[in-house]
Scaffold this motif. Structure first.
Motif, PDB file in Angstrom:
ATOM      1  N   LYS A 120       0.831  -1.209   0.000  1.00 29.28           N
ATOM      2  CA  LYS A 120       0.000   0.000   0.000  1.00 29.28           C
ATOM      3  C   LYS A 120       0.857   1.246   0.000  1.00 29.28           C
ATOM      4  O   LYS A 120       0.596   2.210  -0.748  1.00 29.28           O
ATOM      5  CB  LYS A 120      -0.924  -0.029   1.218  1.00 29.28           C
ATOM      6  N   THR A 121       1.908   1.249   0.832  1.00 31.93           N
ATOM      7  CA  THR A 121       2.813   2.400   0.895  1.00 31.93           C
ATOM      8  C   THR A 121       3.525   2.625  -0.431  1.00 31.93           C
ATOM      9  O   THR A 121       3.663   3.760  -0.896  1.00 31.93           O
ATOM     10  CB  THR A 121       3.858   2.193   2.002  1.00 31.93           C
ATOM     11  N   ALA A 122       3.966   1.538  -1.048  1.00 37.46           N
ATOM     12  CA  ALA A 122       4.644   1.648  -2.345  1.00 37.46           C
ATOM     13  C   ALA A 122       3.701   2.220  -3.399  1.00 37.46           C
ATOM     14  O   ALA A 122       4.112   3.045  -4.228  1.00 37.46           O
ATOM     15  CB  ALA A 122       5.161   0.283  -2.778  1.00 37.46           C
ATOM     16  N   TYR A 123       2.446   1.803  -3.368  1.00 36.75           N
ATOM     17  CA  TYR A 123       1.458   2.322  -4.331  1.00 36.75           C
ATOM     18  C   TYR A 123       1.196   3.807  -4.093  1.00 36.75           C
ATOM     19  O   TYR A 123       1.129   4.593  -5.049  1.00 36.75           O
ATOM     20  CB  TYR A 123       0.158   1.527  -4.211  1.00 36.75           C
ATOM     21  N   GLN A 124       1.065   4.192  -2.829  1.00 41.21           N
ATOM     22  CA  GLN A 124       0.829   5.602  -2.509  1.00 41.21           C
ATOM     23  C   GLN A 124       2.016   6.468  -2.935  1.00 41.21           C
ATOM     24  O   GLN A 124       1.833   7.566  -3.461  1.00 41.21           O
ATOM     25  CB  GLN A 124       0.563   5.753  -1.012  1.00 41.21           C
ATOM     26  N   ASN A 125       3.223   5.965  -2.706  1.00 42.72           N
ATOM     27  CA  ASN A 125       4.412   6.715  -3.125  1.00 42.72           C
ATOM     28  C   ASN A 125       4.460   6.863  -4.638  1.00 42.72           C
ATOM     29  O   ASN A 125       4.895   7.898  -5.162  1.00 42.72           O
ATOM     30  CB  ASN A 125       5.680   6.019  -2.629  1.00 42.72           C
TER      31      ASN A 125
END
Length: 220
Positions: A120-125
């Motif tokens: 999720k964090t990678a997608y948001q970044n």
């Protein structure tokens, strides 16, 4: 008289969270050993103990003074092959136990170390940081590949258990044969992932991910 300096035990004094939890590192290296052992058994049965080598077995036994026909030579090969498949099955049980361990440990890890949160964090970044999109895209792709690997590993374990307990589960011979085909195909996909993983780690060590191997050993 010197005053006693306070020694607060707040959040700022806690040891920093490691990149990789101890449970993940343990699972990673044990799984690597088990998968390598499992693949070695497949390699042995597909080469040394291939049914086509029954002629060689017959020749060696005849030279040793035994009276052996083609059927008996094939029976010898088949018996040795079954022994190796037995070892392969135990590797499979161990892999299934490790998968359960990985799922349970994931639930008790810090939320920042959980795979779905990292994904999720990678997608948001990737969405909100266009200037760092190349690095974010790489991180997103890496986490997605890990997720795909876990999915393949789960299928591998499920099909393997169904094959091992086909009689107990009431699985027909035709369905069991199909499961063996699926099991073997998934094995090739996992081998492909391992190759990509090793190649990716090699590239990362030479670029921005330097120290990734040691991080998986000591936690980072």
């Amino acid at each position: 008289m010197r005053g006693i300096e306070p020694n607060p035990k707040g959040i700022e004094n806690r040891s920093p969270l490691k990149k990789n939890a101890a449970s993940l590192r343990l699972w990673h290296w044990l799984s690597a050993l088990v998968i390598c052992g499992s693949l070695i058994t497949v390699l042995i049965n597909s080469t040394l103990l291939d049914r086509g080598n029954s002629g060689l077995v017959k020749q060696e036994l005849v030279q040793a003074g035994a009276q052996v026909d083609d059927q008996q030579a094939r029976a010898v090969i088949h018996g040795m092959e079954d022994q190796v498949w037995g070892i392969h099955t135990y590797f499979g049980y161990t892999l299934a136990a490790l998968l359960v361990f990985r799922i349970i440990s994931e639930l008790f890890q810090d939320k920042n170390q959980r795979l779905f949160n990292k994904l999720k964090t990678a997608y948001q970044n990737y969405i909100v940081k266009p200037k760092e999109r190349r690095l974010a895209r790489h991180e997103l792709l890496t986490k997605a590949l890990y997720l795909a690997y876990y999915f393949l590993l789960t299928l591998m374990v499920i099909t393997g258990i169904c094959i091992a307990f086909d009689k107990e589960l009431g699985i027909s011979k035709s369905l069991s044969h199909q499961l063996k085909e699926i099991h073997g195909f998934i094995m090739y996909l996992i081998i492909a992932f391992i190759i990509v993983h090793i190649f990716g780690v090699f590239l990362a060590e030479r670029k921005e991910g330097k120290g990734i191997v040691s991080d998986m050993i000591n936690g980072g």
